[in-house]
Design a protein around this motif. Structure first.
Motif, PDB file in Angstrom:
ATOM      1  N   ASP A  22       0.823  -1.212   0.000  1.00 23.20           N
ATOM      2  CA  ASP A  22       0.000   0.000   0.000  1.00 23.20           C
ATOM      3  C   ASP A  22       0.855   1.259   0.000  1.00 23.20           C
ATOM      4  OD1 ASP A  22      -2.180  -1.737   0.176  1.00 23.20           O
ATOM      5  OD2 ASP A  22      -2.051  -1.768   2.359  1.00 23.20           O
ATOM      6  N   ARG A  86      -5.991  -0.356   1.579  1.00 22.30           N
ATOM      7  CA  ARG A  86      -6.122  -1.091   0.321  1.00 22.30           C
ATOM      8  C   ARG A  86      -5.895  -2.586   0.522  1.00 22.30           C
ATOM      9  NH1 ARG A  86      -1.922  -1.628  -3.322  1.00 22.30           N
ATOM     10  NH2 ARG A  86      -2.499  -2.152  -5.459  1.00 22.30           N
ATOM     11  N   SER A  87      -4.819  -2.964   1.203  1.00 25.85           N
ATOM     12  CA  SER A  87      -4.544  -4.401   1.385  1.00 25.85           C
ATOM     13  C   SER A  87      -3.649  -4.700   2.585  1.00 25.85           C
ATOM     14  CB  SER A  87      -3.884  -4.969   0.117  1.00 25.85           C
ATOM     15  OG  SER A  87      -2.630  -4.333  -0.115  1.00 25.85           O
TER      16      SER A  87
END
Length: 216
Positions: A22, A86-87
């Motif tokens: 990210d 995001r992740s």
């Protein structure tokens, strides 16, 4: 069972949270904004740890750009916030380790160079915000890691001598902060430990999994 350290202070990125993808995406979107080429995540890993301005500075220096960072940083911060959730994922062993330390009534804190406004949303997203009694970001005090001042500040807030507390991190920035604060340090192998010889460093432990903290 009692624990030998009355306070444990954790680094965030690279120690508790795998956020490299990210951070790299935010940085690459910023480079693209200025018509500069993207860089591999592995390269970005070598720049993480000294705060966001230093991260961006290293990227633009590597791209041979002399653009004023003051013009770059607002756009980067927008991308950084957009990519924050995001992740990211917690490294293996993090939650069991936090649960076990909490069960032993050990106060836990975070000392990160990440902007403090970004820390709370990340911890909440990952469901671990309630484990930490205090959080210090890279912009919380005039000095940040590798200065030992943030660690001394946290220790004082819990009325614990720095020499009695434990810092847990992954990078040379964390290590230098602990040395400056005269605080014992434990290090993880899985983070972003550029510039740190984990086989010969003076640490109370070098771990593959945070659950090894419970064996100290």
């Amino acid at each position: 069972m009692s624990y030998p350290y009355p306070l444990v202070i954790f680094d965030l990125d690279g120690t508790l949270v795998d956020s490299a993808a990210d951070i790299a995406e935010a940085l690459n979107r910023t480079l693209e904004d200025w018509q500069l080429p993207r860089v591999p995540e592995a390269t970005v890993l070598t720049w993480i740890g000294d705060g966001v301005r230093r991260l961006v500075e290293q990227a633009f220096t590597a791209a041979h750009s002399d653009i004023d960072l003051a013009k770059v940083m607002p756009g980067f911060m927008r991308h950084y916030e957009a990519c924050l959730l995001r992740s990211p994922r917690l490294f293996d062993g993090v939650v069991p380790a936090l649960q076990a330390l909490q069960a032993r009534n050990v106060p836990l804190a975070i000392c990160t160079n990440k902007p403090v406004a970004m820390v709370g949303p990340l911890l909440a997203h990952l469901g671990v915000q309630d484990y930490f009694a205090k959080v210090l970001g890279g912009d919380s005090l005039p000095e940040r890691k590798p200065s030992g001042e943030p660690l001394r500040h946290i220790a004082a807030a819990f009325d614990v001598a720095p020499e009695a507390a434990l810092m847990v991190g992954d990078s040379i920035t964390d290590y230098r902060a602990a040395v400056d604060a005269r605080m014992p340090v434990a290090l993880v192998r899985y983070g972003y430990p550029r510039g740190l010889d984990l086989e010969n460093v003076e640490a109370v432990a070098v771990m593959d999994n945070l659950q090894e903290l419970l064996d100290l």
